[in-house]
Design a protein around this motif. Structure first.
Motif, mmCIF file in Angstrom:
data_model
loop_
_atom_site.group_PDB
_atom_site.id
_atom_site.type_symbol
_atom_site.label_atom_id
_atom_site.label_comp_id
_atom_site.label_asym_id
_atom_site.label_seq_id
_atom_site.Cartn_x
_atom_site.Cartn_y
_atom_site.Cartn_z
ATOM 1 N N PHE A 174 0.815 -1.211 0.000
ATOM 2 C CA PHE A 174 0.000 0.000 0.000
ATOM 3 C C PHE A 174 0.850 1.263 0.000
ATOM 4 N N LYS A 175 0.294 2.322 -0.569
ATOM 5 C CA LYS A 175 0.895 3.643 -0.503
ATOM 6 C C LYS A 175 0.724 4.180 0.918
ATOM 7 N N PRO A 176 1.631 5.030 1.371
ATOM 8 C CA PRO A 176 1.431 5.644 2.693
ATOM 9 C C PRO A 176 0.142 6.463 2.738
ATOM 10 N N HIS A 203 -6.350 1.703 -7.463
ATOM 11 C CA HIS A 203 -5.250 2.544 -7.947
ATOM 12 C C HIS A 203 -4.830 3.576 -6.907
ATOM 13 N N ALA A 204 -5.794 4.125 -6.181
ATOM 14 C CA ALA A 204 -5.484 5.136 -5.162
ATOM 15 C C ALA A 204 -4.683 4.544 -4.008
ATOM 16 N N GLY A 205 -4.939 3.281 -3.687
ATOM 17 C CA GLY A 205 -4.327 2.687 -2.507
ATOM 18 C C GLY A 205 -3.067 1.881 -2.717
ATOM 19 N N LEU A 206 -2.890 1.315 -3.898
ATOM 20 C CA LEU A 206 -1.771 0.402 -4.112
ATOM 21 C C LEU A 206 -0.502 1.098 -4.588
ATOM 22 N N ALA A 207 0.610 0.759 -3.935
ATOM 23 C CA ALA A 207 1.930 1.138 -4.439
ATOM 24 C C ALA A 207 2.385 0.104 -5.457
#
Length: 137
Positions: free
Chosen positions: A34-36, A121-125
């Motif tokens: 996940f993205k920070p 897309h918003a959440g995944l790194a």
């Protein structure tokens, strides 16, 4: 072994995956990072974490999976590594069973899935998606 997380497959990966000639039930192993902070294309909801944005997708995608005859088998936080080495652990692992490649393709092309993919897309790194088939097939 080089490991490269990605959020979206390239055209060659899509063609190889769906054109493999294999058919029948399979389980997809999803290793998720996940993205920070969530990053929506329109700049909305910057207070959300990547995990929170992905949770929106994760909740909604279960109905999409069920609509094509699939099911989520397992989802959980990655908490440690016993064998091997990676630079950074994934945050979550999920196992999703699909009846066929055609069913998975039907799902990802559905309007319902397209409407929720923004949360993914918003959440995944990045992630790894690994298709597996039952032994003996």
């Amino acid at each position: 072994m080089e490991v490269v997380n990605a959020v979206t497959p390239g055209p060659e990966q899509i063609a190889a995956f769906f054109g493999s000639g294999e058919d029948g039930p399979f389980v997809m192993i999803n290793l998720l990072k996940f993205k920070p902070h969530a990053t929506y294309a329109d700049g909305s909801e910057p207070e959300l974490t990547g995990r929170e944005a992905y949770a929106r997708y994760g909740t909604a995608v279960q109905a999409c999976v069920a609509a094509v005859g699939g099911r989520q088998v397992y989802a959980g936080a990655v908490t440690g590594l016993m064998i091997g080495e990676v630079g950074e652990l994934w945050d979550m692992a999920a196992l999703v069973e699909y009846p066929s490649l055609a069913a998975m393709m039907q799902m990802i092309q559905s309007p319902e899935y397209q409407a929720i993919e923004k949360h993914r897309h918003a959440g995944l790194a990045g992630q790894l998606n690994i298709r597996t088939r039952p032994l003996g097939r």
